[in-house]
Design a protein around this motif. Sequence first.
Motif, mmCIF file in Angstrom:
data_model
loop_
_atom_site.group_PDB
_atom_site.id
_atom_site.type_symbol
_atom_site.label_atom_id
_atom_site.label_comp_id
_atom_site.label_asym_id
_atom_site.label_seq_id
_atom_site.Cartn_x
_atom_site.Cartn_y
_atom_site.Cartn_z
ATOM 1 N N UNK A 109 2.127 24.738 -7.629
ATOM 2 C CA UNK A 109 0.721 25.152 -7.591
ATOM 3 C C UNK A 109 0.358 25.933 -8.848
ATOM 4 N N UNK A 110 1.292 26.746 -9.354
ATOM 5 C CA UNK A 110 1.048 27.487 -10.602
ATOM 6 C C UNK A 110 0.786 26.527 -11.752
ATOM 7 N N UNK A 111 1.584 25.466 -11.813
ATOM 8 C CA UNK A 111 1.425 24.489 -12.891
ATOM 9 C C UNK A 111 0.028 23.891 -12.861
ATOM 10 N N UNK A 246 11.246 21.046 -13.775
ATOM 11 C CA UNK A 246 11.523 19.914 -14.652
ATOM 12 C C UNK A 246 11.307 18.634 -13.863
ATOM 13 N N UNK A 247 10.531 17.728 -14.426
ATOM 14 C CA UNK A 247 10.345 16.430 -13.811
ATOM 15 C C UNK A 247 10.426 15.377 -14.910
ATOM 16 N N UNK A 248 10.166 14.123 -14.575
ATOM 17 C CA UNK A 248 10.341 13.046 -15.558
ATOM 18 C C UNK A 248 9.185 12.067 -15.493
ATOM 19 N N UNK A 249 8.830 11.561 -16.651
ATOM 20 C CA UNK A 249 7.810 10.529 -16.749
ATOM 21 C C UNK A 249 8.277 9.496 -17.770
ATOM 22 N N UNK A 250 8.288 8.228 -17.345
ATOM 23 C CA UNK A 250 8.807 7.156 -18.200
ATOM 24 C C UNK A 250 10.228 7.457 -18.674
ATOM 25 N N UNK A 251 10.997 8.123 -17.803
ATOM 26 C CA UNK A 251 12.388 8.416 -18.124
ATOM 27 C C UNK A 251 12.594 9.604 -19.041
ATOM 28 N N UNK A 252 11.505 10.255 -19.462
ATOM 29 C CA UNK A 252 11.602 11.404 -20.359
ATOM 30 C C UNK A 252 11.227 12.679 -19.613
ATOM 31 N N UNK A 253 11.939 13.764 -19.929
ATOM 32 C CA UNK A 253 11.732 15.004 -19.178
ATOM 33 C C UNK A 253 10.401 15.664 -19.515
ATOM 34 N N UNK A 254 9.823 16.278 -18.490
ATOM 35 C CA UNK A 254 8.665 17.158 -18.645
ATOM 36 C C UNK A 254 9.104 18.516 -18.105
ATOM 37 N N UNK A 255 9.027 19.522 -18.939
ATOM 38 C CA UNK A 255 9.473 20.860 -18.574
ATOM 39 C C UNK A 255 8.269 21.787 -18.568
ATOM 40 N N UNK A 256 8.118 22.527 -17.467
ATOM 41 C CA UNK A 256 6.995 23.449 -17.345
ATOM 42 C C UNK A 256 7.540 24.880 -17.338
ATOM 43 N N UNK A 257 7.010 25.678 -18.220
ATOM 44 C CA UNK A 257 7.456 27.058 -18.410
ATOM 45 C C UNK A 257 6.302 28.021 -18.172
#
Length: 264
Positions: A109-111, A246-257
Motif C-alpha cells: 500500500x505504501x508503494x 522486490x517483484x519482477x516484470x518481463x523477468x527483470x527485478x523491480x525493487x521498491x525502497x
Amino acid sequence: MYTIGQVAKFLGVSRDTLKFYEEKELVKPKQNIENGYRKYNRFDIYDIATVNFYREMDIEIKKIQEIRKSKSVEGIKLLLEEKEQEVLAEIEYKKLLLKKLQIVKEDCAKIKQFLGEYTIKEMEPLEIKGEIGHFNAFDEYEALKVNTDSLKKAVNLTSLRRVIRFNDQGVLEDKFIIVRKVEDYHRAIEREIVSHQKCLYTVIEDGRWSTGGKNIDDNVEASLRKAAIVNGYELLGLVYINLLLTTYEDGLERVFLEMYAPIK
C-alpha cells in the motif's frame, strides 16, 4: 464382515488411507487369498476409528504405532503434552507469520500511495544490532543470521537499512546497519536506538527493470534536494533507505525502497 468400500464409507476415509493403515500394521483385515479382497470385522472398524481419533489430533503414525504396542494412560498424557507444546509453538509461529504478511501488505500500500511522492513522516525507533560493509558483502551475512529473527532462519535483506551521510559536496559515509523495530520486542533494549520524529519520506523504484542495473544514487539525491527546497525543508544530511518489496516484470527485478531523510 465388511468390504473395504463399505468401511471407507462408514468412517469417511479413502480406500488408500485404509491400505496405508494396513501397511503400517494399524489394522489387520482378513484377505481372501484367491481374489485379494479384504474383509473387515467390527474389531477392525474399531481399530480404524481409534487411529482416526489420534490422527485427528495430528498424532504421527509412528506415535500411534507405539500406542498400539503399549501405552499407559500416563504415557498417553505425556504424549499429548508433547503434542500440545508443538501446537503452541506452531500457533506462535503462525502469529508471527500473520504479522509479517500484514506488514508486507502495508508495504504494498505504501508503494501505491507514496511512489514518487514526498511527504513528512516519522521514522519509528530502530534498535541497531550490527553493521555489514554492503548488502553484497556476502561473507558478512553471518551477522544477519545472528542479529535478526527470520521466520525461516534464512538470510533476507529486510532487516538492513542503508545509511547515507552527505553534505553539499557529496557523500560523507555510506554504510548498512542491521536493525529491529523496537515496538516488536517487549524486552530491555540492549543497543543503540535511532529514531527521527520528522523526515522527508518517499518511495522510489530501483532494479534492473526500471534502471537497467545502473546506479541511481545521484538522481535520487537530486530529487531529494529538490523536494526539500520546493517545500522549504532543511535536510540534516542523512538518509535511511529500507527495502520494501522486490517483484519482477518481463523477468527483470523491480525493487521498491522507502527513504527517510531527517529534516529540521
